[in-house]
Design an enzyme around this catalytic site. Structure first.
Site, PDB file in Angstrom:
ATOM      1  N   LYS A  25       0.823  -1.211   0.000  1.00 13.81           N
ATOM      2  CA  LYS A  25       0.000   0.000   0.000  1.00 13.81           C
ATOM      3  C   LYS A  25       0.863   1.269   0.000  1.00 13.81           C
ATOM      4  O   LYS A  25       2.076   1.200   0.220  1.00 13.81           O
ATOM      5  CB  LYS A  25      -0.924  -0.039   1.227  1.00 13.81           C
ATOM      6  CG  LYS A  25      -1.907  -1.217   1.206  1.00 13.81           C
ATOM      7  CD  LYS A  25      -2.891  -1.126   2.359  1.00 13.81           C
ATOM      8  CE  LYS A  25      -3.905  -2.250   2.311  1.00 13.81           C
ATOM      9  NZ  LYS A  25      -4.957  -2.089   3.327  1.00 13.81           N
TER      10      LYS A  25
ATOM     11  N   GLU B 127      -9.428 -10.331  -7.751  1.00 15.42           N
ATOM     12  CA  GLU B 127      -8.482  -9.237  -7.442  1.00 15.42           C
ATOM     13  C   GLU B 127      -7.238  -9.306  -8.337  1.00 15.42           C
ATOM     14  O   GLU B 127      -6.718  -8.272  -8.759  1.00 15.42           O
ATOM     15  CB  GLU B 127      -8.094  -9.295  -5.964  1.00 15.42           C
ATOM     16  CG  GLU B 127      -9.269  -8.934  -5.053  1.00 15.42           C
ATOM     17  CD  GLU B 127      -8.904  -8.949  -3.579  1.00 15.42           C
ATOM     18  OE1 GLU B 127      -7.756  -9.315  -3.228  1.00 15.42           O
ATOM     19  OE2 GLU B 127      -9.769  -8.589  -2.771  1.00 15.42           O
TER      20      GLU B 127
ATOM     21  N   HIS C 113      -2.213  -5.431   1.613  1.00 11.53           N
ATOM     22  CA  HIS C 113      -3.511  -6.100   1.454  1.00 11.53           C
ATOM     23  C   HIS C 113      -3.277  -7.546   1.053  1.00 11.53           C
ATOM     24  O   HIS C 113      -2.325  -7.844   0.331  1.00 11.53           O
ATOM     25  CB  HIS C 113      -4.320  -5.396   0.345  1.00 11.53           C
ATOM     26  CG  HIS C 113      -5.526  -6.174  -0.091  1.00 11.53           C
ATOM     27  ND1 HIS C 113      -6.715  -6.131   0.596  1.00 11.53           N
ATOM     28  CD2 HIS C 113      -5.707  -7.038  -1.121  1.00 11.53           C
ATOM     29  CE1 HIS C 113      -7.587  -6.941  -0.009  1.00 11.53           C
ATOM     30  NE2 HIS C 113      -7.005  -7.497  -1.059  1.00 11.53           N
TER      31      HIS C 113
ATOM     32  N   ASN D 237      -2.111  -0.113   6.955  1.00 12.12           N
ATOM     33  CA  ASN D 237      -1.649  -1.422   7.446  1.00 12.12           C
ATOM     34  C   ASN D 237      -0.750  -2.141   6.435  1.00 12.12           C
ATOM     35  O   ASN D 237      -0.704  -3.357   6.368  1.00 12.12           O
ATOM     36  CB  ASN D 237      -2.831  -2.291   7.888  1.00 12.12           C
ATOM     37  CG  ASN D 237      -3.784  -2.612   6.754  1.00 12.12           C
ATOM     38  OD1 ASN D 237      -3.578  -2.175   5.633  1.00 12.12           O
ATOM     39  ND2 ASN D 237      -4.806  -3.393   7.038  1.00 12.12           N
TER      40      ASN D 237
ATOM     41  N   TYR E 263     -12.299  -1.550  -3.612  1.00 17.01           N
ATOM     42  CA  TYR E 263     -12.804  -1.742  -2.242  1.00 17.01           C
ATOM     43  C   TYR E 263     -14.324  -1.567  -2.154  1.00 17.01           C
ATOM     44  O   TYR E 263     -14.845  -1.267  -1.081  1.00 17.01           O
ATOM     45  CB  TYR E 263     -12.106  -0.779  -1.292  1.00 17.01           C
ATOM     46  CG  TYR E 263     -10.715  -1.245  -0.878  1.00 17.01           C
ATOM     47  CD1 TYR E 263     -10.539  -2.403  -0.128  1.00 17.01           C
ATOM     48  CD2 TYR E 263      -9.580  -0.528  -1.224  1.00 17.01           C
ATOM     49  CE1 TYR E 263      -9.279  -2.836   0.264  1.00 17.01           C
ATOM     50  CE2 TYR E 263      -8.314  -0.953  -0.835  1.00 17.01           C
ATOM     51  CZ  TYR E 263      -8.172  -2.107  -0.093  1.00 17.01           C
ATOM     52  OH  TYR E 263      -6.922  -2.532   0.296  1.00 17.01           O
TER      53      TYR E 263
HETATM   54  P1  CMP Z   1      -7.372  -4.548   3.647  1.00 15.72           P
HETATM   55  O1  CMP Z   1      -6.935  -5.881   4.133  1.00 15.72           O
HETATM   56  O2  CMP Z   1      -6.746  -3.996   2.431  1.00 15.72           O
HETATM   57  O3  CMP Z   1      -8.960  -4.553   3.473  1.00 15.72           O
HETATM   58  C1  CMP Z   1      -9.776  -3.430   3.666  1.00 15.72           C
HETATM   59  C2  CMP Z   1      -9.015  -2.270   4.206  1.00 15.72           C
HETATM   60  O4  CMP Z   1      -9.813  -1.296   4.847  1.00 15.72           O
HETATM   61  C3  CMP Z   1      -8.088  -2.738   5.339  1.00 15.72           C
HETATM   62  O5  CMP Z   1      -7.047  -3.509   4.837  1.00 15.72           O
HETATM   63  C4  CMP Z   1      -7.715  -1.427   5.963  1.00 15.72           C
HETATM   64  O6  CMP Z   1      -6.743  -0.700   5.221  1.00 15.72           O
HETATM   65  C5  CMP Z   1      -9.060  -0.704   5.898  1.00 15.72           C
HETATM   66  N1  CMP Z   1      -9.842  -0.865   7.132  1.00 15.72           N
HETATM   67  C6  CMP Z   1     -10.485  -1.964   7.564  1.00 15.72           C
HETATM   68  N2  CMP Z   1     -11.125  -1.736   8.732  1.00 15.72           N
HETATM   69  C7  CMP Z   1     -10.875  -0.445   9.037  1.00 15.72           C
HETATM   70  C8  CMP Z   1     -11.263   0.399  10.108  1.00 15.72           C
HETATM   71  N3  CMP Z   1     -12.043  -0.048  11.103  1.00 15.72           N
HETATM   72  N4  CMP Z   1     -10.835   1.673  10.113  1.00 15.72           N
HETATM   73  C9  CMP Z   1     -10.066   2.136   9.107  1.00 15.72           C
HETATM   74  N5  CMP Z   1      -9.660   1.374   8.034  1.00 15.72           N
HETATM   75  C10 CMP Z   1     -10.069   0.102   8.017  1.00 15.72           C
END
Ligand code: CMP
Length: 140
Positions: free
Chosen positions: A9, A126, A115, A112, A49
């Site tokens: 990311k 995907e 993904h 984070n 998303y």
């Molecule tokens: P990802 O695994 O890419 O899938 C969805 C993404 O949404 C997740 O990682 C985070 O980057 C984001 N995400 C999921 N839950 C939350 C949350 N509660 N608050 C903010 N971002 C979130």
């Protein structure tokens, strides 16, 4: 052999952690079968998303994901989807297990680092979002 999609990311690429994270992924036995640097825009990030579009974090997520470059990586391994999710750890780095990529590198639930597809079916969807079949290397 199973395939999964990883996205390094914007927080990963922007902080120049891509090499370190890819190293962890390869060391865990995943084989890179496709790799592409992309700059998503609000529309493409929003489509990727879309499943989260009713969630309160959706707009921020779209802004974050379109804020800098990402690296899309198609990966291959036995049990790739589940093994990759285990390697990266829980969405929230505060809840991620020791030794996981998110525990080591991620800074928040949104930022984070990486993904990973959540099912074999979604992995196919995907991967095809970022790669045509000609972009993927046959390794077996
Ligand atoms: P990802 O695994 O890419 O899938 C969805 C993404 O949404 C997740 O990682 C985070 O980057 C984001 N995400 C999921 N839950 C939350 C949350 N509660 N608050 C903010 N971002 C979130």
């Amino acid at each position: 052999m199973e395939r999964t999609l990883a996205i390094l990311k914007p927080d990963c690429v922007g902080a120049k952690k891509s090499g370190k994270v890819l190293d962890r992924i390869e060391a865990a036995g995943f084989r890179v079968v496709g790799l592409r640097m992309v700059r998503l825009n609000a529309q493409t990030a929003g489509t990727f998303y879309e499943v989260h579009k009713e969630r309160p974090f959706y707009q921020d997520l779209v802004e974050f994901m379109s804020g800098d470059r990402c690296i899309a990586v198609a990966l291959e391994k036995d049990n790739a989807v589940a093994d990759f999710r285990k390697l990266i750890g829980a969405t929230d780095p505060a809840e991620a297990a020791d030794g996981t990529i998110r525990k080591e590198f991620a800074t928040s639930k949104q930022n984070n680092i990486v993904h990973g597809s959540d099912s074999v079916e979604n992995a196919k969807i995907e991967i095809s979002f970022f790669f045509s079949s000609r972009d993927l290397v046959e390794t077996a």
